[in-house]
Design a protein around this motif. Structure first.
Motif, PDB file in Angstrom:
ATOM      1  N   PHE A 146     -29.222 -27.448  -5.570  1.00  0.00           N
ATOM      2  CA  PHE A 146     -29.193 -28.022  -7.028  1.00  0.00           C
ATOM      3  C   PHE A 146     -30.341 -27.338  -7.682  1.00  0.00           C
ATOM      4  O   PHE A 146     -31.406 -27.987  -7.673  1.00  0.00           O
ATOM      5  N   ASP A 147     -29.889 -26.313  -8.113  1.00  0.00           N
ATOM      6  CA  ASP A 147     -31.059 -25.537  -9.188  1.00  0.00           C
ATOM      7  C   ASP A 147     -30.158 -24.612  -9.938  1.00  0.00           C
ATOM      8  O   ASP A 147     -29.156 -24.556 -10.078  1.00  0.00           O
ATOM      9  N   GLU A 148     -31.001 -23.757 -10.684  1.00  0.00           N
ATOM     10  CA  GLU A 148     -30.335 -22.978 -11.628  1.00  0.00           C
ATOM     11  C   GLU A 148     -29.392 -21.903 -11.221  1.00  0.00           C
ATOM     12  O   GLU A 148     -28.760 -21.402 -11.871  1.00  0.00           O
ATOM     13  N   ILE A 158     -21.978 -32.828  -1.135  1.00  0.00           N
ATOM     14  CA  ILE A 158     -22.184 -32.843  -2.439  1.00  0.00           C
ATOM     15  C   ILE A 158     -21.807 -34.006  -3.268  1.00  0.00           C
ATOM     16  O   ILE A 158     -22.346 -34.395  -4.052  1.00  0.00           O
ATOM     17  N   ARG A 159     -20.453 -34.541  -2.812  1.00  0.00           N
ATOM     18  CA  ARG A 159     -19.858 -35.821  -3.459  1.00  0.00           C
ATOM     19  C   ARG A 159     -20.830 -37.091  -3.157  1.00  0.00           C
ATOM     20  O   ARG A 159     -20.877 -37.929  -3.944  1.00  0.00           O
ATOM     21  N   LYS A 160     -21.325 -37.310  -2.000  1.00  0.00           N
ATOM     22  CA  LYS A 160     -21.534 -38.571  -1.347  1.00  0.00           C
ATOM     23  C   LYS A 160     -23.101 -38.802  -1.803  1.00  0.00           C
ATOM     24  O   LYS A 160     -23.559 -40.118  -1.487  1.00  0.00           O
ATOM     25  N   ALA A 161     -23.981 -37.777  -2.043  1.00  0.00           N
ATOM     26  CA  ALA A 161     -25.403 -37.944  -2.402  1.00  0.00           C
ATOM     27  C   ALA A 161     -25.660 -38.370  -3.870  1.00  0.00           C
ATOM     28  O   ALA A 161     -25.104 -37.716  -4.681  1.00  0.00           O
ATOM     29  N   GLU A 162     -25.867 -39.666  -4.375  1.00  0.00           N
ATOM     30  CA  GLU A 162     -26.024 -39.867  -5.623  1.00  0.00           C
ATOM     31  C   GLU A 162     -26.858 -39.009  -6.332  1.00  0.00           C
ATOM     32  O   GLU A 162     -26.472 -38.660  -7.655  1.00  0.00           O
ATOM     33  N   GLN A 163     -28.006 -38.518  -6.221  1.00  0.00           N
ATOM     34  CA  GLN A 163     -28.794 -37.513  -6.639  1.00  0.00           C
ATOM     35  C   GLN A 163     -28.164 -36.437  -6.995  1.00  0.00           C
ATOM     36  O   GLN A 163     -28.702 -35.483  -7.918  1.00  0.00           O
ATOM     37  N   LEU A 164     -26.910 -35.866  -6.223  1.00  0.00           N
ATOM     38  CA  LEU A 164     -26.322 -34.745  -6.385  1.00  0.00           C
ATOM     39  C   LEU A 164     -24.917 -34.833  -7.524  1.00  0.00           C
ATOM     40  O   LEU A 164     -24.154 -34.006  -7.771  1.00  0.00           O
ATOM     41  N   LEU A 165     -24.756 -36.113  -7.995  1.00  0.00           N
ATOM     42  CA  LEU A 165     -23.972 -36.420  -8.790  1.00  0.00           C
ATOM     43  C   LEU A 165     -23.702 -35.276 -10.112  1.00  0.00           C
ATOM     44  O   LEU A 165     -22.768 -34.772 -10.061  1.00  0.00           O
ATOM     45  N   PRO A 166     -24.925 -34.812 -10.757  1.00  0.00           N
ATOM     46  CA  PRO A 166     -24.809 -33.738 -11.722  1.00  0.00           C
ATOM     47  C   PRO A 166     -24.128 -32.506 -11.288  1.00  0.00           C
ATOM     48  O   PRO A 166     -23.411 -31.909 -11.889  1.00  0.00           O
TER      49      PRO A 166
END
Length: 116
Positions: free
Chosen positions: A47-49, A73-81
């Motif tokens: 999760f970076d540029e 990717i889908r299950k971790a709330e912080q990875l929603l974006p």
């Protein structure tokens, strides 16, 4: 031959996880695609540029029949974006591809087969 791209979160970037063991399991799952007559590749992102350019390159490098988005990717709330970005990049750069979701790294073949 059908084709599938698996998009997952790079296990080396997950704190407190044995990234090498998880990567070995992901590679074993990728090999299972061949056993089912499906050409497959895997793209691991963080999760970076860099995620967007890596994904665009993978999505446009082959006419995929299905793109499987991993549960990490889908299950971790912080990875929603990141999850939202991935879905929209698939729609934009691989519109012919179905989108599938695995529940864990060991059922990506089955997720893809639902759409092939």
């Amino acid at each position: 031959m059908s084709s599938a791209l698996v998009v997952g979160y790079d296990p080396q970037a997950i704190p407190g996880v044995d990234g090498e063991a998880l990567r070995a399991a992901l590679d074993a799952e990728l090999a299972r695609f061949g056993e089912h007559g499906i050409e497959a590749a895997m793209t691991l992102v963080v999760f970076d540029e860099s995620a967007e350019s890596i994904l665009i390159s993978s999505l446009t490098g082959h006419p995929w029949d299905v793109v499987v988005i991993g549960g990490g990717i889908r299950k971790a709330e912080q990875l929603l974006p990141l999850f939202e970005r991935i879905v929209n990049l698939i729609r934009r750069h691989a519109p012919q591809a179905a989108i599938a979701f695995n529940t864990h790294g060991g059922d990506s073949v089955e997720a893809a087969q639902r759409w092939l």
